[in-house]
Design a protein around this motif. Sequence first.
Motif, PDB file in Angstrom:
ATOM      1  N   ILE A   1      -1.216  -0.909  -4.228  1.00  0.00           N
ATOM      2  CA  ILE A   1      -2.500  -0.241  -4.054  1.00  0.00           C
ATOM      3  C   ILE A   1      -2.225   1.237  -3.786  1.00  0.00           C
ATOM      4  O   ILE A   1      -1.667   1.598  -2.747  1.00  0.00           O
ATOM      5  CB  ILE A   1      -3.304  -0.853  -2.895  1.00  0.00           C
ATOM      6  N   ALA A   2      -2.590   2.085  -4.749  1.00  0.00           N
ATOM      7  CA  ALA A   2      -2.374   3.525  -4.601  1.00  0.00           C
ATOM      8  C   ALA A   2      -3.522   4.142  -3.816  1.00  0.00           C
ATOM      9  O   ALA A   2      -4.678   4.114  -4.251  1.00  0.00           O
ATOM     10  CB  ALA A   2      -2.263   4.176  -5.977  1.00  0.00           C
ATOM     11  N   CYS A   3      -3.191   4.683  -2.645  1.00  0.00           N
ATOM     12  CA  CYS A   3      -4.195   5.229  -1.736  1.00  0.00           C
ATOM     13  C   CYS A   3      -4.311   6.742  -1.912  1.00  0.00           C
ATOM     14  O   CYS A   3      -3.547   7.353  -2.662  1.00  0.00           O
ATOM     15  CB  CYS A   3      -3.824   4.877  -0.303  1.00  0.00           C
ATOM     16  N   ARG A   4      -5.253   7.358  -1.197  1.00  0.00           N
ATOM     17  CA  ARG A   4      -5.522   8.769  -1.395  1.00  0.00           C
ATOM     18  C   ARG A   4      -4.860   9.674  -0.364  1.00  0.00           C
ATOM     19  O   ARG A   4      -4.854  10.888  -0.518  1.00  0.00           O
ATOM     20  CB  ARG A   4      -7.039   9.010  -1.395  1.00  0.00           C
TER      21      ARG A   4
ATOM     22  N   ALA B   1      -2.968   4.897   3.794  1.00  0.00           N
ATOM     23  CA  ALA B   1      -2.096   3.819   3.311  1.00  0.00           C
ATOM     24  C   ALA B   1      -1.404   3.120   4.470  1.00  0.00           C
ATOM     25  O   ALA B   1      -1.287   1.885   4.496  1.00  0.00           O
ATOM     26  CB  ALA B   1      -1.062   4.403   2.346  1.00  0.00           C
TER      27      ALA B   1
ATOM     28  N   GLY C   1     -11.897   1.924  -6.709  1.00  0.00           N
ATOM     29  CA  GLY C   1     -10.955   1.753  -7.802  1.00  0.00           C
ATOM     30  C   GLY C   1     -10.370   0.362  -7.906  1.00  0.00           C
ATOM     31  O   GLY C   1     -10.086  -0.121  -9.011  1.00  0.00           O
ATOM     32  N   TYR C   2     -10.198  -0.294  -6.755  1.00  0.00           N
ATOM     33  CA  TYR C   2      -9.558  -1.617  -6.766  1.00  0.00           C
ATOM     34  C   TYR C   2     -10.556  -2.758  -6.547  1.00  0.00           C
ATOM     35  O   TYR C   2     -10.160  -3.901  -6.349  1.00  0.00           O
ATOM     36  CB  TYR C   2      -8.450  -1.662  -5.718  1.00  0.00           C
TER      37      TYR C   2
ATOM     38  N   VAL D   1       1.218   5.792  -1.296  1.00  0.00           N
ATOM     39  CA  VAL D   1       0.890   6.932  -2.144  1.00  0.00           C
ATOM     40  C   VAL D   1       2.122   7.188  -3.003  1.00  0.00           C
ATOM     41  O   VAL D   1       3.230   7.328  -2.469  1.00  0.00           O
ATOM     42  CB  VAL D   1       0.527   8.175  -1.318  1.00  0.00           C
TER      43      VAL D   1
ATOM     44  N   GLU E   1     -10.692   7.352   1.319  1.00  0.00           N
ATOM     45  CA  GLU E   1     -10.228   6.038   0.865  1.00  0.00           C
ATOM     46  C   GLU E   1     -11.366   5.194   0.287  1.00  0.00           C
ATOM     47  O   GLU E   1     -11.106   4.120  -0.276  1.00  0.00           O
ATOM     48  CB  GLU E   1      -9.532   5.294   2.003  1.00  0.00           C
TER      49      GLU E   1
ATOM     50  N   PRO F   1      -9.800   2.608   6.350  1.00  0.00           N
ATOM     51  CA  PRO F   1      -8.700   1.983   5.601  1.00  0.00           C
ATOM     52  C   PRO F   1      -8.466   0.525   5.991  1.00  0.00           C
ATOM     53  O   PRO F   1      -8.157  -0.304   5.125  1.00  0.00           O
ATOM     54  CB  PRO F   1      -7.486   2.850   5.951  1.00  0.00           C
TER      55      PRO F   1
ATOM     56  N   THR G   1     -10.404   4.533  -3.054  1.00  0.00           N
ATOM     57  CA  THR G   1      -9.468   3.421  -3.216  1.00  0.00           C
ATOM     58  C   THR G   1     -10.229   2.105  -3.308  1.00  0.00           C
ATOM     59  O   THR G   1      -9.934   1.247  -4.161  1.00  0.00           O
ATOM     60  CB  THR G   1      -8.484   3.386  -2.039  1.00  0.00           C
TER      61      THR G   1
ATOM     62  N   PHE H   1       0.841  -1.187   0.000  1.00  0.00           N
ATOM     63  CA  PHE H   1       0.000   0.000   0.000  1.00  0.00           C
ATOM     64  C   PHE H   1       0.880   1.242   0.000  1.00  0.00           C
ATOM     65  O   PHE H   1       2.012   1.217   0.485  1.00  0.00           O
ATOM     66  CB  PHE H   1      -0.910   0.002   1.233  1.00  0.00           C
TER      67      PHE H   1
END
Length: 578
Positions: A57-60, A65, A471-472, A35, A465, A436, A468, A33
């Motif tokens: 996994i790109a978090c916000r 993260a 998106g995933y 950014v 998040e 998260p 996130t 995880f």
Amino acid sequence: MNRTGPSSPATSSRIAGHALVEALVAQGVHTAFGVPGESYLAVLDGFHQHRESIRFIACRQEGGAAFMAEAQGKLTGRPGICFVTRGPGATNASIGLHTAFQDSTPMVLFVGQVASDQRDREAFQELDYRQVFGPGTLGMAKWVGEVHSADRLPEYVARAFHTAMQGRPGPVVLVLPEDLLTTPTAAPVLPRVEPALAWPAPGPLRDLRALLVPAQRPFVIAGGGGWDAEGARALQRFAENWQLPVGCGFRFQDTFDNRHPLYAGDVGIGINPKLAARIRDADLVIALGVRLGEMTTGGYTLLQAPRPTQKLVHIHAGAEELGRVYAADLLMQASVNHAAKALESLTAPPQVPWRAEAEAAAADCVANRVPQSVSPLDMAQVMLTAERLVPEDTVYTNGAGNYSGWLHRYVRYPGLQHHGRTQLAPTSGAMGYGVPAAIAASLLYPDRTVINVAGDGDFLMTGQELATATGYGAGRGAGKLISIVVDNGTYGTIRMHQEREYPGRVSGSDLFNPDFAALAKAYGWYAAKVERTEQFEPALREALAADGPSLLHLKLDAEVSTTRTTLSAIREAALRRA
């Protein structure tokens, strides 16, 4: 996704950023995880290169993260992995690092650093991470290392994993200069790390038995990090052999099966008053794996510091934790699972004098789950309904706030020997943890249902998040992802303390909230609003049937302060004392 890792160490030359990703795969890491940041572009390229073996996994936000990585560490028992860039990225991630430290969770935070030839000039976003996160018993990390040689990078990664898992588990920070990551290296990755584990010595085990045999009112408090299924089973057998009542330390309720006839309740904030009295009246307390910190000891009152009135046996993996606060009658340094296995081998006498005491403790625990009726929205019934409708292996998550008291009091967590961890909650009291953590759990275990319970203030700390998760694809497998937002328009814990200390003088604790259901829909989540108890069950059934993640927006009167009292009652009691 290939989860086997490389069959042999890589020896061909590649840039260090790629070698780092290979090292993670060799350690069994399948998800990281973070950014993204320009300071570790070479590592991001390594994730692309090895995308069939590991995902990023790109978090916000880096706090989210880091919370996801901390949850990963709790769920897997292996270090959770988080990548952040220098300066603001690293400091944002510090909340997750501190949570991992206080929760004894293995974690590795990788921080991109300025280039080596720019160090010590206060370059763009430069920090000295040994100063920021420096190790120590009051620090944020067990070890902070900075890699200066690409050829030694695999060595540093292996050391980071060892340090995170050995003794008392915890977080490690590994700093990566930007130029190092683009340096070619032929250094082979090192094999998967397993922690060195310690068994208790025979002598202290005999001493423990000698304390236990003459006891009249013994009590076990179990918890802390590092438990596995075998250790939990061994703890249960030890309790059964000796008919010992067992309580679980603050936010480690899944250490012991809450449905077991020897379970006495959770030892933390909002403790059952009868359980608190039972611990104070015990003549022997066996603390297994727990730190005996402020929350588990009721502000160091259930066990008087520094010398308890009860005889105390403290068993812990970390030497620095033993004797830190309490002058115990017996200290044992041992890995928690090995300690539990050793304890189950202790021969119990045919009869023990505290059997009725253990039965009474369990009965008190059951009675504590009988709610008082509250209208129009009864949070106790919300929790009991959720437990009834969701699968037994559901993972529950929360952050910090009075709302979590209903979750802790009314949900029964199965022991982790059945389904692994089912409770993800910060003993550090970090707000924003639950969302998260729930997303991480759903991404790591898509076949398991995950329920997050968050307060309104807590949710908006990391609510971004939700993007996130969308998106995933979190919550789109066989398991569901559901966030229950308890909206009472106030920082409830702070308001409670204000009324207790400064009755009627409210300042800074009011909240001005969005429509949480509309917000969730904007992120692509199913959402519904619940204002009355009878509306919750059909809303939860809809959420469980939804194709994707869901949010239920619960409107709760601020007057309902905790599971046991109201703001008015707190204020009136304070005014009477004045």
